[in-house]
Design an enzyme around this catalytic site. Sequence first.
Site, PDB file in Angstrom:
ATOM      1  N   ARG A   1       0.817  -1.210   0.000  1.00 39.46           N
ATOM      2  CA  ARG A   1       0.000   0.000   0.000  1.00 39.46           C
ATOM      3  C   ARG A   1       0.856   1.267   0.000  1.00 39.46           C
ATOM      4  NH1 ARG A   1      -5.211   0.339   1.531  1.00 39.46           N
ATOM      5  NH2 ARG A   1      -5.084  -1.705   2.551  1.00 39.46           N
TER       6      ARG A   1
ATOM      7  N   LYS B   1      -2.942 -15.337  10.531  1.00 36.65           N
ATOM      8  CA  LYS B   1      -3.222 -16.287  11.602  1.00 36.65           C
ATOM      9  C   LYS B   1      -4.084 -15.604  12.651  1.00 36.65           C
ATOM     10  CE  LYS B   1       1.173 -18.708  10.872  1.00 36.65           C
ATOM     11  NZ  LYS B   1       2.449 -19.163  11.474  1.00 36.65           N
TER      12      LYS B   1
ATOM     13  N   GLY C   1       1.811 -22.460   9.337  1.00 36.83           N
ATOM     14  CA  GLY C   1       2.758 -23.413   9.890  1.00 36.83           C
ATOM     15  C   GLY C   1       3.863 -22.700  10.639  1.00 36.83           C
TER      16      GLY C   1
ATOM     17  N   SER D   1       6.875 -20.819  11.235  1.00 34.64           N
ATOM     18  CA  SER D   1       7.762 -20.063  10.350  1.00 34.64           C
ATOM     19  C   SER D   1       7.949 -18.639  10.852  1.00 34.64           C
ATOM     20  CB  SER D   1       7.184 -20.027   8.930  1.00 34.64           C
ATOM     21  OG  SER D   1       5.856 -19.509   8.943  1.00 34.64           O
TER      22      SER D   1
ATOM     23  N   ALA E   1       9.506 -14.922   9.435  1.00 29.27           N
ATOM     24  CA  ALA E   1       9.792 -14.268   8.155  1.00 29.27           C
ATOM     25  C   ALA E   1      11.281 -14.282   7.838  1.00 29.27           C
ATOM     26  CB  ALA E   1       9.262 -12.834   8.177  1.00 29.27           C
TER      27      ALA E   1
ATOM     28  N   LYS F   1      -2.805 -20.861  18.363  1.00 30.72           N
ATOM     29  CA  LYS F   1      -1.421 -20.939  18.869  1.00 30.72           C
ATOM     30  C   LYS F   1      -0.925 -19.562  19.275  1.00 30.72           C
ATOM     31  CE  LYS F   1       0.984 -18.974  15.409  1.00 30.72           C
ATOM     32  NZ  LYS F   1       2.108 -17.999  15.484  1.00 30.72           N
TER      33      LYS F   1
ATOM     34  N   ASP G   1       3.309 -25.242  14.965  1.00 32.12           N
ATOM     35  CA  ASP G   1       3.340 -23.801  15.188  1.00 32.12           C
ATOM     36  C   ASP G   1       3.280 -23.459  16.670  1.00 32.12           C
ATOM     37  OD1 ASP G   1       3.682 -21.308  14.139  1.00 32.12           O
ATOM     38  OD2 ASP G   1       1.772 -21.226  13.082  1.00 32.12           O
TER      39      ASP G   1
ATOM     40  N   ASN H   1       3.901 -12.757  19.464  1.00 30.33           N
ATOM     41  CA  ASN H   1       2.916 -13.074  20.501  1.00 30.33           C
ATOM     42  C   ASN H   1       3.595 -13.486  21.798  1.00 30.33           C
ATOM     43  OD1 ASN H   1       0.134 -12.973  19.061  1.00 30.33           O
ATOM     44  ND2 ASN H   1       1.483 -14.006  17.633  1.00 30.33           N
TER      45      ASN H   1
ATOM     46  N   LEU I   1       2.563  -5.768  15.805  1.00 25.96           N
ATOM     47  CA  LEU I   1       1.307  -6.511  15.775  1.00 25.96           C
ATOM     48  C   LEU I   1       1.469  -7.871  16.448  1.00 25.96           C
ATOM     49  CD1 LEU I   1      -1.630  -6.871  14.666  1.00 25.96           C
ATOM     50  CD2 LEU I   1      -0.566  -8.000  12.704  1.00 25.96           C
TER      51      LEU I   1
END
Length: 331
Positions: free
Chosen positions: A37, A109, A137, A139, A141, A192, A245, A257, A278
């Site tokens: 964006r 997710k 799954g 992972s 980045a 998760k 995960d 998280n 986030l």
Amino acid sequence: MAADRFATIGVVGGGAFGAALALAAARAGRRVILWARDGEAVAAMRARREVPRLPGAILPEAVEPAAELTALAAAQALILAVPTQSLRPVCTSLAQALPSGLPAISAAKGIEQKSGLFTTQIIAELWPGAVPAILSGPSFAVDIARGLPTALTLAASEPVLAQKLAEVLSSSSLRIYHSNDPRGVEIGGAAKNVLAIAAGIAIGLGYGESARAALVARGFSELRRFGEAFGAQSETLMGLSGLGDVVLSCASAQSRNFAYGLALGQGSTPAEAAGGKLAEGAFTAAILAEMARARGIETPIAEAVAAIIAGKIGVREAVAGLLARPIRSEN
């Protein structure tokens, strides 16, 4: 051939995970259109071939950054690498700009907070001409971007489509398994994140590894109960997008998280704990607990996390409440 059918892949979202998936698709031999964006970020990626949110990553010639949604019309399939809570407006825009029939693979997710919809349901509702799928799954980045060995699950209600997409997106460093259980894959990815927050809280409080292990095991039981109530296959919940995960997100501070929960356990307020990043689980916890209650499913850990984030209870009080629950059979 499948490779010819999906020669060009569109990635919607220029954040770290979107850029990493664009790099992975390029390694798999695809031409990639990476839409973001932010026009300035796109201009920078075009000029320097660098990704602002993924330091050290260099975009190959096969990846074409774009700021216009119409550029995605050249793609035969899309990966939607945008947060769950932002997916609705993105799908609305895509539905207006692109033709029908495109596979739309969610890489988010979570569960939409207001509606209780999973991501493939959001796609189906807002973009009825698309063919929803889900990619999830264990992972990070940065691992995908560096080409480190990673395995994911791609699920769609059309098994043949899921298999073809898994084949064309897999490479020597990224192995993608296919599934016909999109709901199970979505539930694993959403739940998760909530468990990772709980694990982070436990470590932030200084409760140690034994407490984390117990919490993760009991939390996974909640995930399985929730998933099975919503039609998920048990094999899916025990697979990469579920147990896999959970293992990654509950054990590493690289997980946003887990880091969010860690900050909560160390005394930060929910607003402070986010740190401008986030944490999808912070949005998912309350709606997951609400959906569980509506079906009579016990999810005490998710309930506790939701109450902490809402400011209804402190972290130590929440843990004390979990430990004071009646002794019962483990099964």
